[in-house]
Design a protein around this motif. Structure first.
Motif, PDB file in Angstrom:
ATOM      1  N   ALA A  72     -20.678   2.436   4.357  1.00 39.90           N
ATOM      2  CA  ALA A  72     -19.263   2.475   4.732  1.00 39.90           C
ATOM      3  C   ALA A  72     -18.424   2.665   3.488  1.00 39.90           C
ATOM      4  O   ALA A  72     -18.786   2.198   2.399  1.00 39.90           O
ATOM      5  CB  ALA A  72     -18.852   1.192   5.451  1.00 39.90           C
ATOM      6  N   LEU A  73     -17.303   3.337   3.660  1.00 42.62           N
ATOM      7  CA  LEU A  73     -16.330   3.532   2.592  1.00 42.62           C
ATOM      8  C   LEU A  73     -14.984   2.997   3.041  1.00 42.62           C
ATOM      9  O   LEU A  73     -14.591   3.160   4.202  1.00 42.62           O
ATOM     10  CB  LEU A  73     -16.186   5.015   2.237  1.00 42.62           C
ATOM     11  CG  LEU A  73     -17.412   5.739   1.684  1.00 42.62           C
ATOM     12  CD1 LEU A  73     -17.075   7.207   1.446  1.00 42.62           C
ATOM     13  CD2 LEU A  73     -17.901   5.087   0.400  1.00 42.62           C
ATOM     14  N   ALA A  74     -14.267   2.359   2.106  1.00 42.01           N
ATOM     15  CA  ALA A  74     -12.897   1.907   2.366  1.00 42.01           C
ATOM     16  C   ALA A  74     -11.931   2.948   1.808  1.00 42.01           C
ATOM     17  O   ALA A  74     -12.186   3.548   0.762  1.00 42.01           O
ATOM     18  CB  ALA A  74     -12.656   0.555   1.705  1.00 42.01           C
ATOM     19  N   LEU A  75     -10.827   3.150   2.505  1.00 42.13           N
ATOM     20  CA  LEU A  75      -9.864   4.184   2.143  1.00 42.13           C
ATOM     21  C   LEU A  75      -8.599   3.601   1.530  1.00 42.13           C
ATOM     22  O   LEU A  75      -8.186   2.489   1.882  1.00 42.13           O
ATOM     23  CB  LEU A  75      -9.470   4.993   3.380  1.00 42.13           C
ATOM     24  CG  LEU A  75     -10.583   5.666   4.182  1.00 42.13           C
ATOM     25  CD1 LEU A  75      -9.995   6.398   5.376  1.00 42.13           C
ATOM     26  CD2 LEU A  75     -11.394   6.610   3.308  1.00 42.13           C
ATOM     27  N   SER A  76      -7.991   4.358   0.660  1.00 40.83           N
ATOM     28  CA  SER A  76      -6.651   4.031   0.174  1.00 40.83           C
ATOM     29  C   SER A  76      -5.630   4.465   1.218  1.00 40.83           C
ATOM     30  O   SER A  76      -5.950   5.199   2.170  1.00 40.83           O
ATOM     31  CB  SER A  76      -6.381   4.767  -1.135  1.00 40.83           C
ATOM     32  OG  SER A  76      -6.358   6.179  -0.905  1.00 40.83           O
ATOM     33  N   PHE A  77      -4.391   4.019   1.049  1.00 47.12           N
ATOM     34  CA  PHE A  77      -3.326   4.431   1.962  1.00 47.12           C
ATOM     35  C   PHE A  77      -3.185   5.949   1.963  1.00 47.12           C
ATOM     36  O   PHE A  77      -3.082   6.579   3.022  1.00 47.12           O
ATOM     37  CB  PHE A  77      -2.003   3.783   1.554  1.00 47.12           C
ATOM     38  CG  PHE A  77      -0.831   4.196   2.405  1.00 47.12           C
ATOM     39  CD1 PHE A  77      -0.576   3.565   3.603  1.00 47.12           C
ATOM     40  CD2 PHE A  77       0.017   5.216   1.998  1.00 47.12           C
ATOM     41  CE1 PHE A  77       0.498   3.939   4.408  1.00 47.12           C
ATOM     42  CE2 PHE A  77       1.095   5.612   2.790  1.00 47.12           C
ATOM     43  CZ  PHE A  77       1.338   4.965   3.991  1.00 47.12           C
ATOM     44  N   GLN A  78      -3.194   6.537   0.789  1.00 42.05           N
ATOM     45  CA  GLN A  78      -3.033   7.991   0.701  1.00 42.05           C
ATOM     46  C   GLN A  78      -4.187   8.731   1.383  1.00 42.05           C
ATOM     47  O   GLN A  78      -3.965   9.694   2.144  1.00 42.05           O
ATOM     48  CB  GLN A  78      -2.941   8.417  -0.758  1.00 42.05           C
ATOM     49  CG  GLN A  78      -2.710   9.911  -0.949  1.00 42.05           C
ATOM     50  CD  GLN A  78      -2.615  10.290  -2.414  1.00 42.05           C
ATOM     51  OE1 GLN A  78      -3.598  10.209  -3.147  1.00 42.05           O
ATOM     52  NE2 GLN A  78      -1.426  10.690  -2.848  1.00 42.05           N
ATOM     53  N   ALA A  79      -5.416   8.276   1.155  1.00 41.54           N
ATOM     54  CA  ALA A  79      -6.575   8.919   1.777  1.00 41.54           C
ATOM     55  C   ALA A  79      -6.527   8.767   3.289  1.00 41.54           C
ATOM     56  O   ALA A  79      -6.838   9.712   4.032  1.00 41.54           O
ATOM     57  CB  ALA A  79      -7.862   8.323   1.220  1.00 41.54           C
ATOM     58  N   LYS A  80      -6.134   7.597   3.760  1.00 38.03           N
ATOM     59  CA  LYS A  80      -6.023   7.361   5.207  1.00 38.03           C
ATOM     60  C   LYS A  80      -5.008   8.291   5.836  1.00 38.03           C
ATOM     61  O   LYS A  80      -5.250   8.906   6.892  1.00 38.03           O
ATOM     62  CB  LYS A  80      -5.648   5.892   5.449  1.00 38.03           C
ATOM     63  CG  LYS A  80      -5.475   5.510   6.917  1.00 38.03           C
ATOM     64  CD  LYS A  80      -4.027   5.463   7.383  1.00 38.03           C
ATOM     65  CE  LYS A  80      -3.220   4.413   6.656  1.00 38.03           C
ATOM     66  NZ  LYS A  80      -1.854   4.290   7.236  1.00 38.03           N
ATOM     67  N   GLU A  81      -3.853   8.438   5.197  1.00 41.01           N
ATOM     68  CA  GLU A  81      -2.800   9.297   5.730  1.00 41.01           C
ATOM     69  C   GLU A  81      -3.234  10.766   5.765  1.00 41.01           C
ATOM     70  O   GLU A  81      -2.972  11.487   6.731  1.00 41.01           O
ATOM     71  CB  GLU A  81      -1.525   9.144   4.897  1.00 41.01           C
ATOM     72  CG  GLU A  81      -0.836   7.796   5.059  1.00 41.01           C
ATOM     73  CD  GLU A  81      -0.275   7.611   6.457  1.00 41.01           C
ATOM     74  OE1 GLU A  81       0.653   8.348   6.828  1.00 41.01           O
ATOM     75  OE2 GLU A  81      -0.783   6.731   7.188  1.00 41.01           O
ATOM     76  N   PRO A  91       0.794  -1.226   0.000  1.00 43.34           N
ATOM     77  CA  PRO A  91       0.000   0.000   0.000  1.00 43.34           C
ATOM     78  C   PRO A  91       0.831   1.283   0.000  1.00 43.34           C
ATOM     79  O   PRO A  91       0.374   2.309  -0.521  1.00 43.34           O
ATOM     80  CB  PRO A  91      -0.839  -0.114   1.276  1.00 43.34           C
ATOM     81  CG  PRO A  91      -0.107  -1.089   2.138  1.00 43.34           C
ATOM     82  CD  PRO A  91       0.535  -2.048   1.199  1.00 43.34           C
ATOM     83  N   GLU A  92       2.030   1.244   0.554  1.00 44.78           N
ATOM     84  CA  GLU A  92       2.847   2.455   0.560  1.00 44.78           C
ATOM     85  C   GLU A  92       3.426   2.747  -0.822  1.00 44.78           C
ATOM     86  O   GLU A  92       3.892   3.852  -1.088  1.00 44.78           O
ATOM     87  CB  GLU A  92       3.956   2.324   1.598  1.00 44.78           C
ATOM     88  CG  GLU A  92       3.401   2.258   3.020  1.00 44.78           C
ATOM     89  CD  GLU A  92       4.492   2.218   4.070  1.00 44.78           C
ATOM     90  OE1 GLU A  92       5.608   2.690   3.796  1.00 44.78           O
ATOM     91  OE2 GLU A  92       4.216   1.719   5.168  1.00 44.78           O
ATOM     92  N   LYS A  93       3.393   1.749  -1.688  1.00 40.40           N
ATOM     93  CA  LYS A  93       3.771   1.944  -3.091  1.00 40.40           C
ATOM     94  C   LYS A  93       2.528   2.231  -3.926  1.00 40.40           C
ATOM     95  O   LYS A  93       2.491   3.193  -4.709  1.00 40.40           O
ATOM     96  CB  LYS A  93       4.481   0.692  -3.615  1.00 40.40           C
ATOM     97  CG  LYS A  93       4.695   0.673  -5.117  1.00 40.40           C
ATOM     98  CD  LYS A  93       5.202  -0.690  -5.574  1.00 40.40           C
ATOM     99  CE  LYS A  93       5.218  -0.833  -7.083  1.00 40.40           C
ATOM    100  NZ  LYS A  93       5.593  -2.208  -7.515  1.00 40.40           N
ATOM    101  N   ASN A  94       1.502   1.380  -3.756  1.00 42.09           N
ATOM    102  CA  ASN A  94       0.242   1.548  -4.488  1.00 42.09           C
ATOM    103  C   ASN A  94      -0.696   2.395  -3.632  1.00 42.09           C
ATOM    104  O   ASN A  94      -1.698   1.903  -3.095  1.00 42.09           O
ATOM    105  CB  ASN A  94      -0.366   0.181  -4.799  1.00 42.09           C
ATOM    106  CG  ASN A  94       0.569  -0.698  -5.612  1.00 42.09           C
ATOM    107  OD1 ASN A  94       1.095  -0.276  -6.634  1.00 42.09           O
ATOM    108  ND2 ASN A  94       0.787  -1.921  -5.158  1.00 42.09           N
ATOM    109  N   ILE A  95      -0.370   3.669  -3.495  1.00 37.85           N
ATOM    110  CA  ILE A  95      -1.008   4.519  -2.489  1.00 37.85           C
ATOM    111  C   ILE A  95      -2.480   4.804  -2.767  1.00 37.85           C
ATOM    112  O   ILE A  95      -3.214   5.205  -1.856  1.00 37.85           O
ATOM    113  CB  ILE A  95      -0.248   5.856  -2.324  1.00 37.85           C
ATOM    114  CG1 ILE A  95      -0.209   6.629  -3.648  1.00 37.85           C
ATOM    115  CG2 ILE A  95       1.157   5.596  -1.791  1.00 37.85           C
ATOM    116  CD1 ILE A  95       0.413   8.008  -3.520  1.00 37.85           C
TER     117      ILE A  95
END
Length: 570
Positions: free
Chosen positions: A222-231, A200-204
């Motif tokens: 409910a919505l699931a977040l990407s790594f970038q959105a979460k950060e 996920p830190e690569k495929n943000i």
């Protein structure tokens, strides 16, 4: 993860590959390879993947049903006849089974997530198609604006006032959050949960799809977040209170489940069969539009060869497209509808990856053998994972080695890598095994885009589709026309494979004993492998009831006894 064993087994592994390509059984398979290779271009398979992957598919929804329409139209064009219109002499038939569903179907329409005060969306479904939880309800028109509450653990859920808030967590399960929404008056949930193998830190921007429990009397979103959105969301929360605007539109409606069953009727033993199964549902390209497409071209080529009088099959060949596990299990259980006894089952699931892009490799997931009890050497579980099995879970059969030998031959021909993994389960091969029918899975792993919205057509290789389909058909034709001669070649192959396996296990056991391992345990491993292959040799009787493998079994026993004595003397 293999580096520890490479120095000791590199030569043995290379020798295995070469020997597998020269397995005696390949004398029986080669004529089918010569028949199939010129015909299997991968064009229909790839075209089908491109059509199917555009839809977010679960049983009963628009994408699933449009995929069924695509399949049946191509079956018609290939010469298959709808069963209700078929004559007594029709060899190529298909039917569409329709079932009531125990819940409505669902499909996403659109969604967006925005931090109030920001000029751009944090996420939107046009670029993150997996952000909406399956069976999520819609928000009111215009969306919902509310404060975010970060949930680091279950204790916070129990102590905080959550009424009218939107929950956000990267550590508490969505099922727990869903219960809190129902019980404490929260509006909805934002979650993050991406396994490390997805990088996920690569495929943000990747999002792996998730699903809610469907509760008609208590709708939730409910919505699931990407790594970038979460950060970004956590960074905003670190500065103070955060409100977000959530807009979701979905459809939940009554429908019916469809399954396509196509049959190529056997001419000599029509009541014995091999079944290929490819599930339609799931939103990806590799998972599992590739299985759908590869199997469709396999059905087309089979029809063509039969119509051109280049092929005749003694036993019946069945192609099944439906809802993962559910359709396959039902097909197995409803004996009155299918008629033939199923001798073998093969699942095509994630079979068309461009591994240069996705990572991992093509795999054959074996029927439960001792490598699923003692996983060592070149036998390694994937990151998907598998629990250790017990001796009583074993499924001894020649199917493992036969299929591997055929696929290795295609790998040698096409410069294509073929590997195996111990049994893990989780796809359409499991219903076969649960019914004591030999069953294998053809798939790829590790895949850094598995179940994410990055699993699209650009990750698919037409060459891989062609290789999998070619080897799968060559395997099927050989078994479906298997006779005494096939059984004899197969016995020689299984004995040779058993010898190689016992020698490898012996070397591994020697290493374990030198490192302080138990002699009794290592002798038990050798004995268990011997027992597995003894029974695998006996299983050849399903091709030729008259065949007698006692000589091969005796040879194998002598080898096993010799190796266990050597271990005992260490």
């Amino acid at each position: 993860m293999y580096h520890r064993f490479v120095p000791l087994f590199a030569f043995i592994f290379i020798s295995q590959v070469v020997l597998a390509q020269k397995a005696p059984i390949l004398k029986e398979v080669d004529p089918y390879f010569e028949m199939i290779r010129p015909e299997f271009k991968g064009d229909l398979a790839y075209e089908t993947v491109a059509f199917v992957e555009q839809y977010w598919r679960i049983a009963g929804n628009t994408g699933f049903n449009n995929s069924v329409d695509w399949i049946t139209k191509r079956l018609d064009e290939a010469g298959y006849v709808l069963e209700e219109n078929a004559g007594a002499k029709s060899k190529l038939t298909y039917r569409i089974e329709k079932r009531e569903m125990n819940r409505p179907t669902w499909e996403p329409v659109s969604a967006s997530l925005k931090i109030v005060g920001e000029s751009t969306d944090l996420l939107k479904s046009s670029s993150n198609r997996n952000m909406i939880y399956t069976y999520s309800s819609s928000t009111p028109k215009g969306g919902v604006q509310a404060e975010i509450v970060y949930i680091p653990n279950k204790e916070v859920l129990e102590t905080k006032d959550l009424k009218g808030k939107i929950l956000f967590s990267d550590s508490v399960s969505y099922r727990t959050l869903q219960s809190a929404i129902k019980e404490k008056g929260a509006l909805g949930a934002l979650t993050y949960d991406m396994p490390s193998y997805l990088q996920p830190e690569k495929n943000i921007n990747s999002i792996q799809f998730r699903g809610l429990r469907y509760e008609a009397d208590s709708p939730a979103w409910a919505l699931a977040l990407s790594f970038q959105a979460k950060e970004k969301l956590k960074a905003a929360l670190a500065k103070g209170k955060v409100e977000v605007l959530v807009s979701i539109e979905t459809k939940i409606y009554e429908s019916e489940e469809l399954t396509v069953v196509a049959n190529v009727l056997g001419s000599e033993k029509p009541f014995e069969s091999l079944v290929f199964s490819a599930h339609i549902q799931e939103p990806g390209a590799n998972d599992n539009a590739t299985g759908v497409g590869t199997q469709l071209e396999m059905a087309q080529i089979t029809a063509q060869l039969i119509q051109e009088n280049k092929l005749d099959l003694d036993r019946t060949l069945t192609f099944l497209w439906g809802d993962e596990i559910i359709s396959t299990r039902r097909y197995i259980q409803e004996e009155e509808k299918r008629e033939p006894e199923i001798l073998w089952g093969i699942s095509l699931d994630m079979v068309g990856e461009n591994t240069d892009v996705t990572g991992g490799s093509f795999l054959i997931e074996k029927m439960p053998d001792p490598s699923a009890i003692w996983t060592r050497g070149n036998d390694q579980h994937t990151e998907w994972g598998g629990r250790p099995l017990k001796k009583e879970d074993m499924k001894p059969h020649y199917f493992n080695d036969f299929i591997l030998n055929v696929f290795k031959a295609q790998g040698s021909y096409a410069n294509w890598t073929v590997k195996t993994n111990p049994f893990e389960g989780g796809s359409d091969h499991t219903p076969f095994l649960q019914a004591n029918i030999p069953g294998l899975l053809l798939w790829h792993f590790t895949d850094q885009f598995y179940h994410t919205d990055q699993d699209r057509l650009d990750k698919v290789s037409q060459e891989t589709l062609k290789n999998v389909g070619t080897a799968a058909l060559a395997s099927a034709y050989t078994l479906l026309n298997g006779d005494d001669k096939t059984a004899k070649f197969l016995a020689k192959t299984i004995l040779a494979d058993a010898k190689k396996r016992l020698k490898i296990e012996y070397q591994l056991s020697l290493e374990e004993i030198k490192n302080g391992g138990s002699k009794e345990v290592e002798m038990d491993i050798i004995s268990t492998w011997n027992d597995w292959y003894q029974k695998a040799l006996m299983s050849i009787s399903d091709l030729s009831p008259e065949s007698n493998q006692s000589k091969s079994e005796s040879k194998l026993n002598k080898i096993s006894s010799s190796l266990t004595k050597k271990l005992g003397s260490q």
